[in-house]
Design a protein around this motif. Structure first.
Motif, PDB file in Angstrom:
ATOM      1  N   GLU A 204       0.828  -1.204   0.000  1.00 26.82           N
ATOM      2  CA  GLU A 204       0.000   0.000   0.000  1.00 26.82           C
ATOM      3  C   GLU A 204       0.859   1.249   0.000  1.00 26.82           C
ATOM      4  O   GLU A 204       0.577   2.216  -0.725  1.00 26.82           O
ATOM      5  CB  GLU A 204      -0.931  -0.008   1.221  1.00 26.82           C
ATOM      6  N   ALA A 205       1.927   1.230   0.793  1.00 29.73           N
ATOM      7  CA  ALA A 205       2.834   2.373   0.818  1.00 29.73           C
ATOM      8  C   ALA A 205       3.529   2.554  -0.529  1.00 29.73           C
ATOM      9  O   ALA A 205       3.718   3.684  -1.004  1.00 29.73           O
ATOM     10  CB  ALA A 205       3.876   2.184   1.921  1.00 29.73           C
ATOM     11  N   ALA A 206       3.888   1.435  -1.167  1.00 29.45           N
ATOM     12  CA  ALA A 206       4.549   1.513  -2.478  1.00 29.45           C
ATOM     13  C   ALA A 206       3.599   2.070  -3.531  1.00 29.45           C
ATOM     14  O   ALA A 206       4.013   2.862  -4.392  1.00 29.45           O
ATOM     15  CB  ALA A 206       5.045   0.131  -2.883  1.00 29.45           C
ATOM     16  N   ARG A 207       2.330   1.678  -3.484  1.00 31.69           N
ATOM     17  CA  ARG A 207       1.362   2.185  -4.458  1.00 31.69           C
ATOM     18  C   ARG A 207       1.138   3.686  -4.271  1.00 31.69           C
ATOM     19  O   ARG A 207       0.961   4.418  -5.252  1.00 31.69           O
ATOM     20  CB  ARG A 207       0.045   1.432  -4.316  1.00 31.69           C
ATOM     21  N   ILE A 208       1.137   4.131  -3.026  1.00 31.10           N
ATOM     22  CA  ILE A 208       0.981   5.559  -2.761  1.00 31.10           C
ATOM     23  C   ILE A 208       2.140   6.342  -3.376  1.00 31.10           C
ATOM     24  O   ILE A 208       1.973   7.454  -3.894  1.00 31.10           O
ATOM     25  CB  ILE A 208       0.900   5.820  -1.245  1.00 31.10           C
ATOM     26  N   ASP A 209       3.337   5.732  -3.357  1.00 27.58           N
ATOM     27  CA  ASP A 209       4.517   6.378  -3.931  1.00 27.58           C
ATOM     28  C   ASP A 209       4.579   6.232  -5.444  1.00 27.58           C
ATOM     29  O   ASP A 209       5.539   6.698  -6.075  1.00 27.58           O
ATOM     30  CB  ASP A 209       5.794   5.789  -3.315  1.00 27.58           C
ATOM     31  N   GLY A 210       3.600   5.542  -6.032  1.00 26.20           N
ATOM     32  CA  GLY A 210       3.537   5.433  -7.486  1.00 26.20           C
ATOM     33  C   GLY A 210       4.225   4.216  -8.070  1.00 26.20           C
ATOM     34  O   GLY A 210       4.450   4.159  -9.291  1.00 26.20           O
ATOM     35  N   ALA A 211       4.544   3.231  -7.261  1.00 23.21           N
ATOM     36  CA  ALA A 211       5.225   2.042  -7.765  1.00 23.21           C
ATOM     37  C   ALA A 211       4.247   1.163  -8.552  1.00 23.21           C
ATOM     38  O   ALA A 211       3.084   1.016  -8.160  1.00 23.21           O
ATOM     39  CB  ALA A 211       5.825   1.242  -6.613  1.00 23.21           C
ATOM     40  N   ASN A 212       4.726   0.593  -9.665  1.00 21.32           N
ATOM     41  CA  ASN A 212       3.899  -0.352 -10.409  1.00 21.32           C
ATOM     42  C   ASN A 212       4.099  -1.763  -9.845  1.00 21.32           C
ATOM     43  O   ASN A 212       4.894  -1.960  -8.925  1.00 21.32           O
ATOM     44  CB  ASN A 212       4.209  -0.305 -11.909  1.00 21.32           C
ATOM     45  N   ARG A 213       3.398  -2.743 -10.435  1.00 22.75           N
ATOM     46  CA  ARG A 213       3.448  -4.097  -9.870  1.00 22.75           C
ATOM     47  C   ARG A 213       4.840  -4.713  -9.984  1.00 22.75           C
ATOM     48  O   ARG A 213       5.286  -5.415  -9.076  1.00 22.75           O
ATOM     49  CB  ARG A 213       2.433  -4.997 -10.605  1.00 22.75           C
ATOM     50  N   PHE A 214       5.526  -4.444 -11.102  1.00 27.43           N
ATOM     51  CA  PHE A 214       6.874  -4.991 -11.271  1.00 27.43           C
ATOM     52  C   PHE A 214       7.823  -4.416 -10.223  1.00 27.43           C
ATOM     53  O   PHE A 214       8.657  -5.139  -9.657  1.00 27.43           O
ATOM     54  CB  PHE A 214       7.388  -4.675 -12.677  1.00 27.43           C
ATOM     55  N   GLN A 215       7.708  -3.128  -9.955  1.00 22.84           N
ATOM     56  CA  GLN A 215       8.561  -2.503  -8.940  1.00 22.84           C
ATOM     57  C   GLN A 215       8.249  -3.039  -7.547  1.00 22.84           C
ATOM     58  O   GLN A 215       9.155  -3.200  -6.724  1.00 22.84           O
ATOM     59  CB  GLN A 215       8.373  -0.982  -8.982  1.00 22.84           C
ATOM     60  N   GLU A 216       6.983  -3.340  -7.275  1.00 23.20           N
ATOM     61  CA  GLU A 216       6.619  -3.932  -5.991  1.00 23.20           C
ATOM     62  C   GLU A 216       7.293  -5.290  -5.809  1.00 23.20           C
ATOM     63  O   GLU A 216       7.797  -5.614  -4.721  1.00 23.20           O
ATOM     64  CB  GLU A 216       5.108  -4.082  -5.893  1.00 23.20           C
ATOM     65  N   VAL A 217       7.294  -6.069  -6.884  1.00 16.82           N
ATOM     66  CA  VAL A 217       7.922  -7.392  -6.814  1.00 16.82           C
ATOM     67  C   VAL A 217       9.422  -7.269  -6.572  1.00 16.82           C
ATOM     68  O   VAL A 217       9.999  -7.970  -5.727  1.00 16.82           O
ATOM     69  CB  VAL A 217       7.649  -8.191  -8.112  1.00 16.82           C
TER      70      VAL A 217
END
Length: 306
Positions: free
Chosen positions: A196-209
């Motif tokens: 959730e924190a990563a999505r708030i910072d604008g990360a896409n799914r690949f970056q989350e992985v």
């Protein structure tokens, strides 16, 4: 910790300790007690005299194996193929776990998980017949397809250079689902707040992985890899014996320590030599685990096995 503290801990978690007893008994019966049999590696074992009555032979059983012209070949094949299995198996297991975790349909996810896991429970004997049905020179499905597209049939069971790839593909098909479950459990255990924190910072799914999932499951990857390295001198006998069908012309790429020892024991009945090779496998595997764990501990102590 004092004796009183140990007793309180034991009483407090007695149910958990009782649950570990079956596993501990299995390890004791099948891992520790048989270690006494390693004495056979240093004896000229005879059935009529037994283990303790047989004469000592020193290192002759080791010399018998290492002086043979096949020792270097089977050792290389064992290391090479197991290294391929470790690398490809780890990558495919993680990839499957990541793909399954992305599925939103619960029914579809269960069906795919069951489909991935099912091959693990199929006997290597049955798998060997599956592969033979695919690669048979006359009626094999693969050769029929190759003939239809104009490539022509290939005599797979007379071409050793194809078999490292074939064995890797068969190993991935059979074992990936089981390993993927372990990684899937590790991924599910990651706190959703990180994503959730990563999505708030604008990360896409690949970056989350890449930035969250893989770093957080790195300890599991490291532990499973270290365990696999400890068994790198032990080939999967069922895979290497049943899938290539023990055909002599394929020995240059499919013959490993386990199959070599099995044939030597079957043909000569030399239990001493077989025990010597088993001792050799265990010792080298133990050293490799210690060395690999030492390297991992130097890089990142949190990912080490001990």
């Amino acid at each position: 910790m004092s004796n009183g503290s140990y007793m309180r801990e034991l009483i407090k978690n007695k149910v958990l300790y009782l649950m570990t007893l079956p596993g501990l008994l299995l390890i004791l019966l099948f891992s520790y007690l048989p270690m006494g049999g390693l004495i056979i590696a240093f004896k000229d074992y005879r059935f009529d005299k037994g283990v303790f009555g047989s004469a000592w032979s020193g290192l002759q059983n080791f010399e018998f194996f290492f002086s043979s012209q096949d020792a270097l070949r089977v050792t290389f094949n064992t290391l090479y193929m197991n290294a391929l299995f470790i690398v490809t198996g780890t990558v495919m297991s993680i990839l499957c776990a990541l793909l399954v975790i992305e599925l939103k349909n619960k029914i579809g996810k269960k069906i795919i998980q069951t489909t991935l896991l099912l091959p693990y429970f199929i006997s290597w004997v049955v798998v060997g017949y599956f592969v033979f049905a695919l690669l048979n020179n006359q009626i094999g499905v693969v050769n029929q397809l190759l003939t239809r597209i104009g490539v022509g049939s290939i005599d797979w069971y007379s071409s050793p250079h194809y078999w490292p790839v074939i064995l890797v593909l068969v190993s991935i098909w059979k074992n990936t689902g089981y390993s993927a479950i372990i990684y899937l459990a590790a991924i599910i255990g990651i706190n959703e707040e990180y994503y959730e924190a990563a999505r708030i910072d604008g990360a896409n799914r690949f970056q989350e992985v890449m930035k969250i999932t893989l770093p957080l499951i790195a300890p599991i990857i490291s532990i499973l890899t270290l365990i696999a390295i400890g068994k790198i001198f032990y080939a999967d006998f069922g895979l290497f014996y049943n899938v290539p069908r023990n055909i002599g012309v394929l020995y240059s790429t499919t013959d490993v320590i386990d199959t070599y020892v099995f044939r030597a024991l079957r043909n000569t009945g030399d239990i001493g030599m077989s025990s010597a090779v088993a001792f050799y496998q265990s010792t080298v595997g133990f050293v490799l685990v210690l060395f690999s764990n030492y390297i991992v501990r130097k890089i990142n102590p949190e990912n080490s096995l001990f």
